[in-house]
Write an enzyme that holds these catalytic residues in place. Sequence first.
Site, mmCIF file in Angstrom:
data_model
loop_
_atom_site.group_PDB
_atom_site.id
_atom_site.type_symbol
_atom_site.label_atom_id
_atom_site.label_comp_id
_atom_site.label_asym_id
_atom_site.label_seq_id
_atom_site.Cartn_x
_atom_site.Cartn_y
_atom_site.Cartn_z
ATOM 1 N N GLN A 198 -0.557 -14.022 -18.490
ATOM 2 C CA GLN A 198 0.311 -15.160 -18.161
ATOM 3 C C GLN A 198 1.634 -15.111 -18.925
ATOM 4 O OE1 GLN A 198 -0.261 -17.050 -15.696
ATOM 5 N NE2 GLN A 198 -2.447 -16.762 -15.323
ATOM 6 N N CYS B 293 -9.490 -19.470 -11.177
ATOM 7 C CA CYS B 293 -10.715 -18.681 -11.217
ATOM 8 C C CYS B 293 -11.935 -19.566 -11.403
ATOM 9 C CB CYS B 293 -10.636 -17.663 -12.351
ATOM 10 S SG CYS B 293 -9.254 -16.559 -12.132
ATOM 11 N N SER C 204 -1.227 -7.933 -15.595
ATOM 12 C CA SER C 204 -1.687 -7.944 -14.205
ATOM 13 C C SER C 204 -0.491 -8.046 -13.276
ATOM 14 C CB SER C 204 -2.604 -9.146 -14.019
ATOM 15 O OG SER C 204 -3.001 -9.240 -12.684
ATOM 16 N N THR D 45 -8.031 8.355 -7.713
ATOM 17 C CA THR D 45 -6.683 8.538 -7.169
ATOM 18 C C THR D 45 -5.918 7.225 -7.234
ATOM 19 O OG1 THR D 45 -7.524 10.265 -5.737
ATOM 20 C CG2 THR D 45 -5.391 9.308 -5.131
ATOM 21 N N THR E 78 -8.724 -7.743 -15.373
ATOM 22 C CA THR E 78 -10.172 -7.849 -15.601
ATOM 23 C C THR E 78 -10.746 -6.482 -15.967
ATOM 24 O OG1 THR E 78 -10.308 -9.719 -14.084
ATOM 25 C CG2 THR E 78 -12.371 -8.550 -14.545
HETATM 26 N N1 PLP Z 1 -6.399 -13.271 -17.870
HETATM 27 C C1 PLP Z 1 -5.780 -14.399 -17.485
HETATM 28 C C2 PLP Z 1 -5.178 -15.291 -18.512
HETATM 29 C C3 PLP Z 1 -5.700 -14.720 -16.121
HETATM 30 O O1 PLP Z 1 -5.074 -15.837 -15.759
HETATM 31 C C4 PLP Z 1 -6.293 -13.846 -15.181
HETATM 32 C C5 PLP Z 1 -6.289 -14.178 -13.740
HETATM 33 O O2 PLP Z 1 -6.471 -15.318 -13.344
HETATM 34 C C6 PLP Z 1 -6.904 -12.669 -15.629
HETATM 35 C C7 PLP Z 1 -6.949 -12.425 -16.989
HETATM 36 C C8 PLP Z 1 -7.505 -11.666 -14.673
HETATM 37 O O3 PLP Z 1 -6.495 -10.889 -14.099
HETATM 38 P P1 PLP Z 1 -6.749 -9.985 -12.797
HETATM 39 O O4 PLP Z 1 -6.692 -10.919 -11.629
HETATM 40 O O5 PLP Z 1 -5.621 -8.994 -12.784
HETATM 41 O O6 PLP Z 1 -8.063 -9.315 -12.960
#
Ligand code: PLP
Length: 384
Positions: A178, A325, A198, A238, A73
Site C-alpha cells: 500500500q 480481502c 504488488s 516462464t 502474497t
Molecule cells: N499486503 C497488503 C497490505 C495488501 O493490501 C494486499 C492486497 O490486498 C496484499 C498484501 C496481497 O497482495 P497481492 O494481491 O499482490 O497478492
Amino acid sequence: MSVSRTYLDYNATAPLRPGAREAMLRALDSFGNPSSVHAEGRRARSVIECARAEIAGLVGAQARDVAFTSGATESANWVLSAPWRKILVSAVEHPAVTAPATRAGAQTMTIPVDANGLIDVELFANLLRNDIGDDPEQGDVLVAVQFANNETGVVQPIAEIAGFVHEHGAQLLVDAVQAAGRIEIDMATLGVDYLMISSHKIGGPQGVGALVFGTAESNNLKPLIVGGGQERNKRAGTENVPALAGFGAAAVAAKDDLLRVGESALLRDELEARLKAATPGLTIFAKNAPRLCNTTLVALPGASAETTVIGLDLNGVAASAGSACSSGKTARSPVLAAMDVSADMAKCAVRFSLGWATNEKDIAACEGAWQRVMKTRGGERQVA
Ligand code: PLP
C-alpha cells in the site's frame, strides 16, 4: 441508462493506468520466450529487464535485487517459507503475511500496536531485547512489519524499526504493497531485508508482483518455486511478459505520483470534512497518526458498513467495508481489533481509498451518495 461511477477503492485494486495498458499491448507482440537466445526471445527479455529497472526505480533498489512473483502474497509466502526459528509479526499485518507466518511452524510472536495501529518502537525494542537477545550472528529470526496499513493507511516508522531489528541480528520483511507510489521508499537507506510490492495496487495488472532484496544476506533466500532457471534461479517459470511490461509502466507513473502526494491528501481531507459535516457523529480512525495520503477509514455508529457499502454502490460509489480481502466475512477486522476498536464500531467501518484518477468531482459525488444513503437509513429507522 448508464450510471456514472465513482471509484474510491484503490487499496483493493487500482484501475489500470493508460500507460500500463499501452505497454501491455505493445508487449503482446514480444511473443518470444525470454529465455530463448534468438531475436524474439531477446526482445521479450529486454521488456522484462526494462520493467525490472522501472520497478527498482520506484523503491530505490538495484534492478538485480528485484525478483518477480505472481503478487505480494507469493512474495510473503516465499520469505516466510524459509526455516526461521522465530517470527515476529505486527498485529496489523495483512493475511498475505499472517497466514504463511502461522503455517511456518516457527515460534511466532505478535508485535502489539497502539490505538492508532502504530507500533510503539520502545516497546518493540524491549520485546526484541527480552525475547531474542543480542546475538547479531543468529540470523534465523524474521520480523514482519508492514509499511502502511491497507485499512487505515497508518504508516510505520520502518527505518527506526529496521535499526532495532538488525541490532538484534534479525531480518526484516516489509509489506510495502500500500505504500508504493504513495510514500517515498528508498531501499538504499531503509535497511529493509525483504520488501514486497504488488502491481495491481499501483495501477498495473493483477497477478504480478515483486520481492525486492535489500541485503546480501536476504539475497541468499532459497527459491519457493523451483523448475527452470528463471529470475537468476530465484523463481522458476516462464515470465508473464505483458504483465511485467504493465507493472513496469505503472511503477514509472506511480513514482511520478509521489510529486502529487499533497494534492491527494487535500482531496482525502476534503472528503473527510464533507462526510463529517454531513454526519457529525462520524469517527475517522487514526486521523492524527502518520497516514498515507489516499486512505480514510470512517465509521458512523449504528450504520452497518455492509449496508452502507451496498447503498453507496447503488448510488454509483465503490468503497469497501474494512479490507477488500476480508469483506464477505462478518468477523471483526483483526486490524481494528488490534487497535482496540469495539466490535460494534468495527462493523461500521467503511474505507475510501483514492488514487491516480481521483478528482474533486469524485469527492462531491461521494458526499452526495453518502448523504442519500444516510438519509434512507434515517427514514428506515423512523419507520422501525
Ligand atoms: N499486503 C497488503 C497490505 C495488501 O493490501 C494486499 C492486497 O490486498 C496484499 C498484501 C496481497 O497482495 P497481492 O494481491 O499482490 O497478492
